[in-house]
Design a protein around this motif. Sequence first.
Motif, PDB file in Angstrom:
ATOM      1  N   LEU A 276       0.839  -1.202   0.000  1.00  0.00           N
ATOM      2  CA  LEU A 276       0.000   0.000   0.000  1.00  0.00           C
ATOM      3  C   LEU A 276       0.871   1.248   0.000  1.00  0.00           C
ATOM      4  N   THR A 277       0.379   2.318  -0.600  1.00  0.00           N
ATOM      5  CA  THR A 277       1.051   3.612  -0.549  1.00  0.00           C
ATOM      6  C   THR A 277       0.767   4.269   0.802  1.00  0.00           C
TER       7      THR A 277
ATOM      8  N   LYS B 136      -0.733   7.050   1.234  1.00  0.00           N
ATOM      9  CA  LYS B 136      -2.107   7.550   1.165  1.00  0.00           C
ATOM     10  C   LYS B 136      -3.111   6.426   1.439  1.00  0.00           C
ATOM     11  N   GLN B 137      -2.855   5.243   0.880  1.00  0.00           N
ATOM     12  CA  GLN B 137      -3.746   4.106   1.115  1.00  0.00           C
ATOM     13  C   GLN B 137      -3.676   3.641   2.565  1.00  0.00           C
TER      14      GLN B 137
ATOM     15  N   ALA C 145      -5.614   5.994   4.700  1.00  0.00           N
ATOM     16  CA  ALA C 145      -7.051   5.767   4.544  1.00  0.00           C
ATOM     17  C   ALA C 145      -7.493   4.540   5.345  1.00  0.00           C
ATOM     18  N   ARG C 146      -6.679   3.495   5.364  1.00  0.00           N
ATOM     19  CA  ARG C 146      -7.038   2.280   6.105  1.00  0.00           C
ATOM     20  C   ARG C 146      -7.067   2.529   7.610  1.00  0.00           C
TER      21      ARG C 146
ATOM     22  N   THR D 135      -1.835  11.441   6.052  1.00  0.00           N
ATOM     23  CA  THR D 135      -0.536  10.943   5.583  1.00  0.00           C
ATOM     24  C   THR D 135       0.590  11.506   6.441  1.00  0.00           C
TER      25      THR D 135
ATOM     26  N   ARG E 197       6.191   2.092   1.261  1.00  0.00           N
ATOM     27  CA  ARG E 197       5.111   1.135   1.015  1.00  0.00           C
ATOM     28  C   ARG E 197       4.857   0.353   2.294  1.00  0.00           C
TER      29      ARG E 197
ATOM     30  N   GLN F 250      -0.514  -4.659   4.515  1.00  0.00           N
ATOM     31  CA  GLN F 250      -1.779  -4.633   5.249  1.00  0.00           C
ATOM     32  C   GLN F 250      -1.631  -5.348   6.587  1.00  0.00           C
TER      33      GLN F 250
END
Length: 96
Positions: free
Chosen positions: A14-15, A17-18, A21-22, A27, A52, A55
């Motif tokens: 994941l970036t 930003k991702q 969001a999770r 950020t 990176r 999860q």
Amino acid sequence: MSKSPDSTATTPLLTAKQAAARLNVSTTTIYALCNSGRLPHYRFGVGRGTLRFRQDDLEVFVEMSYVEPGVNKLPVTARRRQPSLKGLKLLADCVQ
């Protein structure tokens, strides 16, 4: 927390930003957690590089961040006082 190289081959990374969001954070918070060493991450590229995240690492971080009610209370920080200018001379008064 060391991970085998094979574990990232099947899991998309994941970036920032991702990841933010999770976790429902900014950020900026993600970068601060990385800089403090609290959030595991991968860094690719030169210079600052690109971050990176796995999860699984985010899920472990969430579990480790849980605080029991009434336990681990953080101390209340004192309000910052404004610096006093009393007793300071102006630079113009010092130069003659």
